[in-house]
Enzyme design. Sequence first.
Site, PDB file in Angstrom:
ATOM      1  N   CYS A  26       0.869  -1.173   0.000  1.00 21.66           N
ATOM      2  CA  CYS A  26       0.000   0.000   0.000  1.00 21.66           C
ATOM      3  C   CYS A  26       0.904   1.221   0.000  1.00 21.66           C
ATOM      4  CB  CYS A  26      -0.954  -0.029   1.188  1.00 21.66           C
ATOM      5  SG  CYS A  26      -0.131  -0.043   2.783  1.00 21.66           S
ATOM      6  N   HIS A 540      -2.818  10.192   3.648  1.00 18.15           N
ATOM      7  CA  HIS A 540      -3.325   8.834   3.416  1.00 18.15           C
ATOM      8  C   HIS A 540      -4.831   8.835   3.683  1.00 18.15           C
ATOM      9  CE1 HIS A 540      -3.954   4.526   3.824  1.00 18.15           C
ATOM     10  NE2 HIS A 540      -2.721   4.295   3.409  1.00 18.15           N
TER      11      HIS A 540
END
Length: 618
Positions: A26, A540
């Site tokens: 990720c 994020h």
Amino acid sequence: MSSKDLSKQIITLVGGEDNVNSVFHCATRLRFKLKDSRKADKAALEKTPGVITVVENSGQFQVVIGNNVSQVFEQIMKETSLQDAEKSGKADESSESTSVLGKAVDIISSIFSPILGALAGAGILKGLLALILSLEWINAASGTYLVLNAASDSVFYFLPVFLAVTAARKFKANQFVSIAVAGALVYPAVITAVSAPDPLSFLGIPVVLINYSSSVIPIILAVWVQSYIEKWFRSFIHESVRNILVPMFALLIVIPLTFLAFGPVGSLISDGLASGYTWLYNLSPLVAGAIAGAFWQVFVIFGVHWGFVPVMLSNIATLGYDTMLPILTAAVLSQAGAVFGVFLKSKNPQLKALSGSSTLAAVFGITEPTIYGVTLKLKKPFIYACISGAIGGAIIAIGGAKAISFSLPGLLALPTYFGDGFSWVVIGIVVAFVLAVILVYLFGFDDPAVPAEEAPGPVAASSPSLIDKETVASPLTGTLMPLEALPDEAFASGAMGQGIVIEPDSGRLTSPVKGTVTTVFPTGHAIGITSESGAELLIHVGVNTVKLKGKHFDKRVQEGDKVEQGQLLLEFDVAAIREAGFVTATPVIVTNSANYLDVLKTTEAKVQNGDLLLTIIN
């Protein structure tokens, strides 16, 4: 260490290429599915330059790298014969070697974790309402009580419906069919028939009617079977009528089977769990309280604490109360006391700051930042907390305290414990907290030394120019939260750097600084920017939103783009991401914050795009 060398080191320390089932990444971490996690050297990995921390969660072995994770991943792809599991569609597959216990914990956590917030909030409201009613501040016959009781009780009454949604996501079943199955269980006519004197039958087969409101196991069994039934019918029904006939056959088969089999069997399991726990508790409340208080946070570390959630809910549904939750509050407050002891004792500025913020989070039931960031790393404070939790838990158990509704153990849960034994709860959590503080302060721990370059030195009062600062604007409009409140220990512990969390009101994300876009993750959920003065920022969007694979995200910039402060970087659909079951709370992190004296956060509760968010002190 170069990305190439780091990639080789990581593969070696996870047990070699042959020990890896799959890997993907990720925005900040490599996510491994290992054949045997025991072959991985976690301690050596955490000491490896370039690795921030290592987290084992939901069957994944996660190596947190930071902004340059994509470069390390690319090197792994070049140096090994492994494939990108995200692109090959294997990112969420479980390893065949995963234990039965591991699979069970993964299923339970996947089903219950999305609704824990609603359960905890409703539970606290239910406890407050019971307290207000006992003090005669409100009349049980009034409309006010009716509305507030509905607000606090609806989540529990319609719990099968909530579980149908999350179970359908886990088992990959049709969510709306699952909701229909749950709706049948709490259908008004069915609830009425439970207390009716005349027996019922279905096609001549006797139906054992049970009140399924607040039940847990029957709907999970039903949705699990539903997933296989749908898969079987989809294998041969033509696609032109598949969307109609498959749901029809699923409803036609699953709902009768639930009333005839899954419901009674699930109810027996629930009754058995509640009775078994009550039997063990009654053998010796003191021993039960001491064991639960001592080992609860150990269970949290290994993720097996999820297995107790159905037991707690079953106790409340079948007995009307649960004795485990008050005991666990002592375990939580003991960790808060231990980390507060570290705050008082430590001479390390970074550890002191992390301990102070973690104390507040732990008091309100969020212990992951405390455990992973402080007490477990220092070892001795974690042991002192377990000892204190055992003593506090034993005190609470002896008093016979009960929780009348589900909540997350912490100070906010106190209203749910009101009644017989409440004073023992107060005594037990005070003892757990204070004793942990005293043990940590008196017996100490290995306090990390302050690096010479970080040691504070005198700054001449006549030289204010020695202190420089850079401001970071808010990239979103929304409500601010502390970093510790984020349900992701890698961010919440501060391991990724200092920062703040924004719960967005809208999905318009703008640049917080003037600088260069250094990272744009392919799925669009995370963006890295380096300001003109060198501050490295990571934004994020949400937690685990990499699993959306770019759905609901619209990137407006590319890596290498020069951007102005306030320029649009990304647009995302907040409502759709939440409906998909993901947290949208967005951390804004200064990933190289160790290079600065401090990162100051705004004191405002809400911000608009462009408002002052952070001040970086050079």
